[in-house]
Scaffold this motif. Structure first.
Motif, PDB file in Angstrom:
ATOM      1  N   ILE A  11       0.840  -1.202   0.000  1.00 57.22           N
ATOM      2  CA  ILE A  11       0.000   0.000   0.000  1.00 57.22           C
ATOM      3  C   ILE A  11       0.873   1.249   0.000  1.00 57.22           C
ATOM      4  O   ILE A  11       0.611   2.212  -0.729  1.00 57.22           O
ATOM      5  CB  ILE A  11      -0.981  -0.006   1.190  1.00 57.22           C
ATOM      6  N   GLU A  12       1.924   1.258   0.799  1.00 58.77           N
ATOM      7  CA  GLU A  12       2.833   2.403   0.817  1.00 58.77           C
ATOM      8  C   GLU A  12       3.457   2.630  -0.558  1.00 58.77           C
ATOM      9  O   GLU A  12       3.564   3.769  -1.017  1.00 58.77           O
ATOM     10  CB  GLU A  12       3.926   2.191   1.860  1.00 58.77           C
ATOM     11  N   ILE A  13       3.858   1.559  -1.208  1.00 55.00           N
ATOM     12  CA  ILE A  13       4.454   1.663  -2.546  1.00 55.00           C
ATOM     13  C   ILE A  13       3.443   2.240  -3.521  1.00 55.00           C
ATOM     14  O   ILE A  13       3.762   3.111  -4.328  1.00 55.00           O
ATOM     15  CB  ILE A  13       4.975   0.284  -3.010  1.00 55.00           C
ATOM     16  N   LEU A  14       2.204   1.748  -3.450  1.00 55.17           N
ATOM     17  CA  LEU A  14       1.168   2.258  -4.348  1.00 55.17           C
ATOM     18  C   LEU A  14       0.887   3.736  -4.092  1.00 55.17           C
ATOM     19  O   LEU A  14       0.610   4.495  -5.026  1.00 55.17           O
ATOM     20  CB  LEU A  14      -0.110   1.439  -4.208  1.00 55.17           C
ATOM     21  N   CYS A  15       0.962   4.152  -2.835  1.00 53.38           N
ATOM     22  CA  CYS A  15       0.740   5.570  -2.500  1.00 53.38           C
ATOM     23  C   CYS A  15       1.815   6.455  -3.119  1.00 53.38           C
ATOM     24  O   CYS A  15       1.532   7.568  -3.563  1.00 53.38           O
ATOM     25  CB  CYS A  15       0.747   5.769  -0.989  1.00 53.38           C
ATOM     26  N   ARG A  68      -6.822   9.021  -3.499  1.00 54.87           N
ATOM     27  CA  ARG A  68      -5.639   9.350  -2.713  1.00 54.87           C
ATOM     28  C   ARG A  68      -5.941   9.003  -1.265  1.00 54.87           C
ATOM     29  O   ARG A  68      -6.928   9.482  -0.712  1.00 54.87           O
ATOM     30  CB  ARG A  68      -5.296  10.836  -2.806  1.00 54.87           C
ATOM     31  N   PRO A  69      -5.110   8.169  -0.661  1.00 50.94           N
ATOM     32  CA  PRO A  69      -5.341   7.815   0.742  1.00 50.94           C
ATOM     33  C   PRO A  69      -5.282   9.052   1.631  1.00 50.94           C
ATOM     34  O   PRO A  69      -4.611  10.029   1.317  1.00 50.94           O
ATOM     35  CB  PRO A  69      -4.194   6.862   1.076  1.00 50.94           C
ATOM     36  N   LYS A  70      -5.970   8.976   2.734  1.00 49.23           N
ATOM     37  CA  LYS A  70      -5.956  10.069   3.701  1.00 49.23           C
ATOM     38  C   LYS A  70      -4.551  10.246   4.261  1.00 49.23           C
ATOM     39  O   LYS A  70      -3.770   9.306   4.322  1.00 49.23           O
ATOM     40  CB  LYS A  70      -6.940   9.768   4.817  1.00 49.23           C
ATOM     41  N   ASN A  71      -4.249  11.437   4.695  1.00 51.63           N
ATOM     42  CA  ASN A  71      -2.922  11.731   5.217  1.00 51.63           C
ATOM     43  C   ASN A  71      -2.705  11.247   6.646  1.00 51.63           C
ATOM     44  O   ASN A  71      -1.582  11.098   7.075  1.00 51.63           O
ATOM     45  CB  ASN A  71      -2.652  13.234   5.146  1.00 51.63           C
ATOM     46  N   ALA A  72      -3.782  11.029   7.394  1.00 48.75           N
ATOM     47  CA  ALA A  72      -3.639  10.565   8.777  1.00 48.75           C
ATOM     48  C   ALA A  72      -3.035   9.157   8.767  1.00 48.75           C
ATOM     49  O   ALA A  72      -3.442   8.311   7.988  1.00 48.75           O
ATOM     50  CB  ALA A  72      -4.989  10.549   9.470  1.00 48.75           C
ATOM     51  N   LEU A  74      -1.110   5.854  11.180  1.00 45.19           N
ATOM     52  CA  LEU A  74      -0.769   5.237  12.457  1.00 45.19           C
ATOM     53  C   LEU A  74       0.716   4.919  12.458  1.00 45.19           C
ATOM     54  O   LEU A  74       1.302   4.668  11.408  1.00 45.19           O
ATOM     55  CB  LEU A  74      -1.543   3.939  12.645  1.00 45.19           C
ATOM     56  N   THR A  75       1.284   4.865  13.638  1.00 43.90           N
ATOM     57  CA  THR A  75       2.658   4.394  13.749  1.00 43.90           C
ATOM     58  C   THR A  75       2.636   2.873  13.573  1.00 43.90           C
ATOM     59  O   THR A  75       1.586   2.228  13.760  1.00 43.90           O
ATOM     60  CB  THR A  75       3.263   4.735  15.121  1.00 43.90           C
ATOM     61  N   PRO A  76       3.768   2.266  13.244  1.00 43.49           N
ATOM     62  CA  PRO A  76       3.798   0.797  13.139  1.00 43.49           C
ATOM     63  C   PRO A  76       3.352   0.107  14.430  1.00 43.49           C
ATOM     64  O   PRO A  76       2.654  -0.899  14.386  1.00 43.49           O
ATOM     65  CB  PRO A  76       5.264   0.492  12.823  1.00 43.49           C
ATOM     66  N   LEU A 101      -8.237   0.573  10.445  1.00 41.87           N
ATOM     67  CA  LEU A 101      -7.027   0.232   9.701  1.00 41.87           C
ATOM     68  C   LEU A 101      -7.121   0.706   8.260  1.00 41.87           C
ATOM     69  O   LEU A 101      -6.153   1.208   7.695  1.00 41.87           O
ATOM     70  CB  LEU A 101      -6.772  -1.275   9.775  1.00 41.87           C
ATOM     71  N   HIS A 102      -8.288   0.546   7.673  1.00 45.52           N
ATOM     72  CA  HIS A 102      -8.487   0.991   6.291  1.00 45.52           C
ATOM     73  C   HIS A 102      -8.224   2.488   6.159  1.00 45.52           C
ATOM     74  O   HIS A 102      -7.578   2.951   5.233  1.00 45.52           O
ATOM     75  CB  HIS A 102      -9.909   0.665   5.837  1.00 45.52           C
ATOM     76  N   ASP A 103      -8.700   3.266   7.115  1.00 46.45           N
ATOM     77  CA  ASP A 103      -8.582   4.716   7.031  1.00 46.45           C
ATOM     78  C   ASP A 103      -7.210   5.244   7.437  1.00 46.45           C
ATOM     79  O   ASP A 103      -6.765   6.256   6.905  1.00 46.45           O
ATOM     80  CB  ASP A 103      -9.631   5.384   7.912  1.00 46.45           C
ATOM     81  N   PHE A 104      -6.537   4.557   8.366  1.00 44.10           N
ATOM     82  CA  PHE A 104      -5.352   5.153   8.963  1.00 44.10           C
ATOM     83  C   PHE A 104      -4.095   4.304   8.988  1.00 44.10           C
ATOM     84  O   PHE A 104      -3.070   4.767   9.459  1.00 44.10           O
ATOM     85  CB  PHE A 104      -5.663   5.558  10.407  1.00 44.10           C
ATOM     86  N   ALA A 105      -4.114   3.081   8.521  1.00 43.47           N
ATOM     87  CA  ALA A 105      -3.008   2.161   8.797  1.00 43.47           C
ATOM     88  C   ALA A 105      -1.737   2.380   7.998  1.00 43.47           C
ATOM     89  O   ALA A 105      -0.746   1.726   8.265  1.00 43.47           O
ATOM     90  CB  ALA A 105      -3.454   0.708   8.619  1.00 43.47           C
ATOM     91  N   LEU A 106      -1.707   3.259   7.057  1.00 46.21           N
ATOM     92  CA  LEU A 106      -0.459   3.469   6.329  1.00 46.21           C
ATOM     93  C   LEU A 106       0.566   4.100   7.258  1.00 46.21           C
ATOM     94  O   LEU A 106       0.309   5.099   7.896  1.00 46.21           O
ATOM     95  CB  LEU A 106      -0.677   4.382   5.118  1.00 46.21           C
ATOM     96  N   THR A 107       1.747   3.503   7.336  1.00 50.34           N
ATOM     97  CA  THR A 107       2.771   4.012   8.240  1.00 50.34           C
ATOM     98  C   THR A 107       3.525   5.168   7.601  1.00 50.34           C
ATOM     99  O   THR A 107       3.585   5.284   6.394  1.00 50.34           O
ATOM    100  CB  THR A 107       3.777   2.897   8.606  1.00 50.34           C
ATOM    101  N   GLN A 108       4.077   6.011   8.436  1.00 53.88           N
ATOM    102  CA  GLN A 108       4.839   7.154   7.920  1.00 53.88           C
ATOM    103  C   GLN A 108       6.241   6.754   7.557  1.00 53.88           C
ATOM    104  O   GLN A 108       6.805   5.870   8.074  1.00 53.88           O
ATOM    105  CB  GLN A 108       4.892   8.257   8.968  1.00 53.88           C
TER     106      GLN A 108
END
Length: 108
Positions: A11-15, A68-72, A74-76, A101-108
């Motif tokens: 998901i991070e790669i796709l973003c 585009r995924p939301k910017n919010a 979560l930490t790992p 998780l769907h809304d916020f799970a992408l890690t920074q």
């Protein structure tokens, strides 16, 4: 790396991607089979608007145009905690955790 971590990284790669990503490139990056990546994409497409396109040159996977995924984020540690508690709660609560998780799970 387990499947959950790999899927989060996909998901991070796709973003970050400017264009579609080839499954064979993801398979090579994660040292898994293309079939494993297909399974990951199938699972991820249940919660994210992922589109696969066939084709030798323009084929690959990516988000549906305009998404585009939301910017919010979560930490790992927060993400891993939610995955752990999801296994221990009722089915209806699992759906709530999954939506978080769907809304916020992408890690920074």
């Amino acid at each position: 790396m387990d499947a959950m971590e790999r899927r989060c990284q996909i998901i991070e790669i796709l973003c970050d991607a400017k264009m579609r990503i080839k499954m064979r490139d993801l398979a090579s990056r994660f040292n898994v089979s293309i079939r494993t990546i297909r399974t990951d994409v199938d699972v991820l497409s249940l919660t994210y608007p992922i589109q696969t396109t066939r084709g030798r040159y323009n084929g690959g996977i990516g988000f549906i145009d305009g998404y585009r995924p939301k910017n919010a984020r979560l930490t790992p540690t927060q993400r891993d905690f939610l995955y752990r508690i999801m296994r221990k709660v009722s089915k209806s609560d699992q759906e709530i955790v999954q939506s978080i998780l769907h809304d916020f799970a992408l890690t920074q």
